[in-house]
Scaffold this motif. Sequence first.
Motif, PDB file in Angstrom:
ATOM      1  N   TYR A  99       0.951  -1.020  -0.050  1.00  0.00           N
ATOM      2  CA  TYR A  99      -0.170  -0.200   0.030  1.00  0.00           C
ATOM      3  C   TYR A  99       0.884   1.283  -0.127  1.00  0.00           C
ATOM      4  CZ  TYR A  99       0.565   0.082   5.130  1.00  0.00           C
ATOM      5  OH  TYR A  99       0.912   0.481   6.430  1.00  0.00           O
ATOM      6  N   VAL A 100       2.018   1.029   0.272  1.00  0.00           N
ATOM      7  CA  VAL A 100       2.970   2.328   0.114  1.00  0.00           C
ATOM      8  C   VAL A 100       3.457   2.476  -1.144  1.00  0.00           C
ATOM      9  CG1 VAL A 100       5.253   3.460   1.115  1.00  0.00           C
ATOM     10  CG2 VAL A 100       3.976   1.841   2.536  1.00  0.00           C
ATOM     11  N   ILE A 101       3.976   1.544  -1.745  1.00  0.00           N
ATOM     12  CA  ILE A 101       4.483   1.490  -3.005  1.00  0.00           C
ATOM     13  C   ILE A 101       3.581   1.614  -4.328  1.00  0.00           C
ATOM     14  CG2 ILE A 101       4.461  -0.863  -4.005  1.00  0.00           C
ATOM     15  CD1 ILE A 101       7.371  -0.374  -5.056  1.00  0.00           C
ATOM     16  N   ASN A 102       2.281   1.209  -4.106  1.00  0.00           N
ATOM     17  CA  ASN A 102       1.177   1.359  -4.943  1.00  0.00           C
ATOM     18  C   ASN A 102       0.201   2.806  -4.891  1.00  0.00           C
ATOM     19  OD1 ASN A 102      -0.881   0.854  -3.419  1.00  0.00           O
ATOM     20  ND2 ASN A 102      -1.133  -1.434  -4.162  1.00  0.00           N
ATOM     21  N   ALA A 103       0.644   3.747  -4.136  1.00  0.00           N
ATOM     22  CA  ALA A 103       0.034   4.935  -3.689  1.00  0.00           C
ATOM     23  C   ALA A 103      -0.129   5.855  -4.734  1.00  0.00           C
ATOM     24  CB  ALA A 103       0.341   5.345  -2.396  1.00  0.00           C
ATOM     25  N   GLY A 104       0.640   5.927  -5.992  1.00  0.00           N
ATOM     26  CA  GLY A 104       0.835   6.904  -6.977  1.00  0.00           C
ATOM     27  C   GLY A 104      -0.541   7.230  -7.519  1.00  0.00           C
ATOM     28  N   GLY A 105      -1.595   6.242  -7.655  1.00  0.00           N
ATOM     29  CA  GLY A 105      -2.636   6.593  -8.184  1.00  0.00           C
ATOM     30  C   GLY A 105      -3.743   7.556  -7.298  1.00  0.00           C
ATOM     31  N   VAL A 106      -3.745   7.012  -6.099  1.00  0.00           N
ATOM     32  CA  VAL A 106      -4.443   7.682  -5.165  1.00  0.00           C
ATOM     33  C   VAL A 106      -3.687   9.243  -4.804  1.00  0.00           C
ATOM     34  CG1 VAL A 106      -3.476   7.036  -2.907  1.00  0.00           C
ATOM     35  CG2 VAL A 106      -5.899   7.803  -3.136  1.00  0.00           C
ATOM     36  N   ILE A 107      -2.397   9.292  -4.609  1.00  0.00           N
ATOM     37  CA  ILE A 107      -1.969  10.477  -4.741  1.00  0.00           C
ATOM     38  C   ILE A 107      -2.302  11.650  -5.918  1.00  0.00           C
ATOM     39  CG2 ILE A 107       0.493  11.649  -4.933  1.00  0.00           C
ATOM     40  CD1 ILE A 107       1.801   9.460  -3.338  1.00  0.00           C
ATOM     41  N   ASN A 108      -2.298  10.938  -7.187  1.00  0.00           N
ATOM     42  CA  ASN A 108      -2.508  11.526  -8.422  1.00  0.00           C
ATOM     43  C   ASN A 108      -4.151  12.101  -8.252  1.00  0.00           C
ATOM     44  OD1 ASN A 108      -1.745  12.449 -10.847  1.00  0.00           O
ATOM     45  ND2 ASN A 108      -3.124  10.928 -12.136  1.00  0.00           N
ATOM     46  N   VAL A 109      -5.110  10.945  -7.924  1.00  0.00           N
ATOM     47  CA  VAL A 109      -6.454  11.636  -7.970  1.00  0.00           C
ATOM     48  C   VAL A 109      -6.566  12.580  -6.769  1.00  0.00           C
ATOM     49  CG1 VAL A 109      -7.483   9.577  -8.990  1.00  0.00           C
ATOM     50  CG2 VAL A 109      -7.459   9.812  -6.695  1.00  0.00           C
ATOM     51  N   ALA A 110      -6.165  12.413  -5.448  1.00  0.00           N
ATOM     52  CA  ALA A 110      -6.292  13.309  -4.543  1.00  0.00           C
ATOM     53  C   ALA A 110      -5.845  14.782  -4.892  1.00  0.00           C
ATOM     54  CB  ALA A 110      -5.430  13.015  -3.361  1.00  0.00           C
ATOM     55  N   ASP A 111      -4.843  14.945  -5.907  1.00  0.00           N
ATOM     56  CA  ASP A 111      -4.465  16.254  -6.378  1.00  0.00           C
ATOM     57  C   ASP A 111      -5.610  16.965  -6.911  1.00  0.00           C
ATOM     58  OD1 ASP A 111      -1.729  17.789  -6.472  1.00  0.00           O
ATOM     59  OD2 ASP A 111      -2.831  18.346  -8.318  1.00  0.00           O
ATOM     60  N   GLU A 112      -6.689  16.351  -7.325  1.00  0.00           N
ATOM     61  CA  GLU A 112      -7.997  17.058  -7.839  1.00  0.00           C
ATOM     62  C   GLU A 112      -8.498  18.059  -6.973  1.00  0.00           C
ATOM     63  OE1 GLU A 112     -10.547  14.750 -10.253  1.00  0.00           O
ATOM     64  OE2 GLU A 112      -8.683  13.321 -10.670  1.00  0.00           O
ATOM     65  N   LEU A 113      -8.415  17.611  -5.659  1.00  0.00           N
ATOM     66  CA  LEU A 113      -8.930  18.323  -4.642  1.00  0.00           C
ATOM     67  C   LEU A 113      -8.557  19.593  -4.253  1.00  0.00           C
ATOM     68  CD1 LEU A 113      -9.345  15.332  -2.083  1.00  0.00           C
ATOM     69  CD2 LEU A 113     -10.974  15.827  -3.674  1.00  0.00           C
ATOM     70  N   TYR A 114      -7.193  19.931  -5.053  1.00  0.00           N
ATOM     71  CA  TYR A 114      -6.656  21.415  -4.718  1.00  0.00           C
ATOM     72  C   TYR A 114      -6.661  21.922  -6.090  1.00  0.00           C
ATOM     73  CZ  TYR A 114      -4.662  19.395  -0.703  1.00  0.00           C
ATOM     74  OH  TYR A 114      -4.241  18.459   0.526  1.00  0.00           O
ATOM     75  N   GLY A 115      -7.363  21.337  -7.187  1.00  0.00           N
ATOM     76  CA  GLY A 115      -7.447  21.891  -8.611  1.00  0.00           C
ATOM     77  C   GLY A 115      -6.246  21.255  -9.358  1.00  0.00           C
ATOM     78  N   TYR A 116      -6.540  20.163 -10.152  1.00  0.00           N
ATOM     79  CA  TYR A 116      -5.630  19.147 -10.534  1.00  0.00           C
ATOM     80  C   TYR A 116      -4.362  20.000 -11.214  1.00  0.00           C
ATOM     81  CZ  TYR A 116      -3.086  15.316 -12.596  1.00  0.00           C
ATOM     82  OH  TYR A 116      -2.107  14.397 -13.053  1.00  0.00           O
ATOM     83  N   ASN A 117      -3.069  19.790 -10.835  1.00  0.00           N
ATOM     84  CA  ASN A 117      -2.135  20.134 -11.390  1.00  0.00           C
ATOM     85  C   ASN A 117      -0.944  18.788 -11.592  1.00  0.00           C
ATOM     86  OD1 ASN A 117       0.910  20.891 -11.795  1.00  0.00           O
ATOM     87  ND2 ASN A 117       0.249  22.940 -11.249  1.00  0.00           N
ATOM     88  N   ALA A 118      -0.689  18.592 -12.824  1.00  0.00           N
ATOM     89  CA  ALA A 118       0.263  17.138 -13.176  1.00  0.00           C
ATOM     90  C   ALA A 118       1.270  17.453 -12.419  1.00  0.00           C
ATOM     91  CB  ALA A 118      -0.074  16.772 -14.691  1.00  0.00           C
ATOM     92  N   GLU A 119       2.112  18.363 -12.749  1.00  0.00           N
ATOM     93  CA  GLU A 119       3.394  18.501 -12.420  1.00  0.00           C
ATOM     94  C   GLU A 119       3.677  18.544 -10.894  1.00  0.00           C
ATOM     95  OE1 GLU A 119       6.453  22.011 -12.980  1.00  0.00           O
ATOM     96  OE2 GLU A 119       4.960  21.874 -14.518  1.00  0.00           O
ATOM     97  N   ARG A 120       2.510  19.166 -10.224  1.00  0.00           N
ATOM     98  CA  ARG A 120       2.556  18.877  -8.760  1.00  0.00           C
ATOM     99  C   ARG A 120       2.454  17.262  -8.384  1.00  0.00           C
ATOM    100  NH1 ARG A 120      -1.446  22.824  -6.587  1.00  0.00           N
ATOM    101  NH2 ARG A 120      -2.991  21.108  -7.293  1.00  0.00           N
TER     102      ARG A 120
END
Length: 365
Positions: free
Chosen positions: A284-305
């Motif tokens: 669950y640590v190594i496969n968190a990239g997907g959730v980190i990515n979708v969670a960024d939408e909550l701040y207004g999605y920025n792919a670079e960030r």
Amino acid sequence: MEIFKYLEKYDYEQVVICQDKESGLKAIIAIHDTTLGPALGGTRMWTYASEEAAIEDALRLAKGMTYKNAAAGLNLGGGKTVIIGDPRKDKNEELFRAFGRYVQGLNGRYITAEDVGTTVADMDLIHEETDYVTGISPAFGSSGNPSPVTAYGVYVGMKAAAKEAFGTDSLEGKVVAVQGVGNVAYHLCKHLHEEGAQLIVTDINKEAVQRAVDDFGAKAVDPDEIYGVECDIYAPCALGATVNDDTIPQLKAKVIAGSANNQLKEERHGDQIHEMGIVYAPDYVINAGGVINVADELYGYNAERAMKKVEGLYDTIAKVMEISKRDGIPTYKAADRMAEERIAKMQKSRSQFLQNGHHILSRRK
Ligand SMILES: NC(=O)c1ccc[n+]([C@@H]2O[C@H](COP(=O)([O-])OP(=O)(O)OC[C@H]3O[C@@H](n4cnc5c(N)ncnc54)[C@H](O)[C@@H]3O)[C@@H](O)[C@H]2O)c1
Ligand SMILES: CC(C)C[C@H](N)C(=O)O
């Protein structure tokens, strides 16, 4: 299943049973813990042997998201949905819209996204009814399909695990055995190929195997052979529970690092591989990239960030290795400790304040 006993044992907050006769929706939303923030976790669509099995899966996966989000440093709690049905036959617009209304009814306590059996198109339908959904089409300013980003996170996490095992994080010339070359692993193989790793792949889907052979010069083996192949790294990217009594004696790898959820069949298997000196990057640590990515939408999605945060998984895996060595415990326990400590600290600091910033006097007319 004695549901309240189970909820009490693992301290779940809420379970919502959703039913819509017209569309055939039968779903379970499980919210495990919202100490860090609203519960974010995907919606899985699957055929289950029984309703009990579906409820158990929703509960188990929701708790996993609490740990995944906490370990990833997200200000989010853990939840998950299970829709009972065959993703190849039972999908329809009304079903996802009916589900979207249930999500809306939770008023932000739960935010959904993709999981096994659901796609960006399904999330777009849910979005017709609620804003509390992520992983919708990029046309909405959203992050889209999380799989390629999950793959990138697994790649950087694998490098951190390789550093621990081999003293260098270069994967050039390393032999990586990849089990399942689906959405995530295809992109993982691409990164590995570009760095000069040699790939051994397997899948029950022959076309998926052929694509990896054609695109990355991978060597193909039968599904049962993957555990025993001569390799440096085993990357489980298909099913859970593949690290078990049958497979451990076959493993030649010095590192286990892949995208699958719940890789250890039982905790004792994590102890066993630790004693054998295998470096395990907790799932669950190594496969968190997907959730980190979708969670960024909550701040207004920025792919670079978002990608920058996903790159941080290298350090997070390194930190887990540090805790494991410091405390003399297997890495799966070190990851749990890291997540639990973060939740406990936040619980303490939050408890000094009033919920939601509302003072009781604000109710006074
Ligand atoms: N997609 C994401 O962003 C994401 C995020 C976190 C975790 N995960 C986990 O990663 C894993 C892969 O996810 P995905 O989205 O790539 O799924 P996927 O369905 O696209 O890929 C899985 C692949 O595994 C293959 N497979 C199934 N059983 C197999 C077997 N016995 N032997 C060999 N291959 C087999 C399937 O044919 C498929 O090609 C899943 O466990 C998922 O829960 C995915
Ligand atoms: C929110 C989703 C992108 C979560 C993903 N299905 C996972 O298991 O991590």
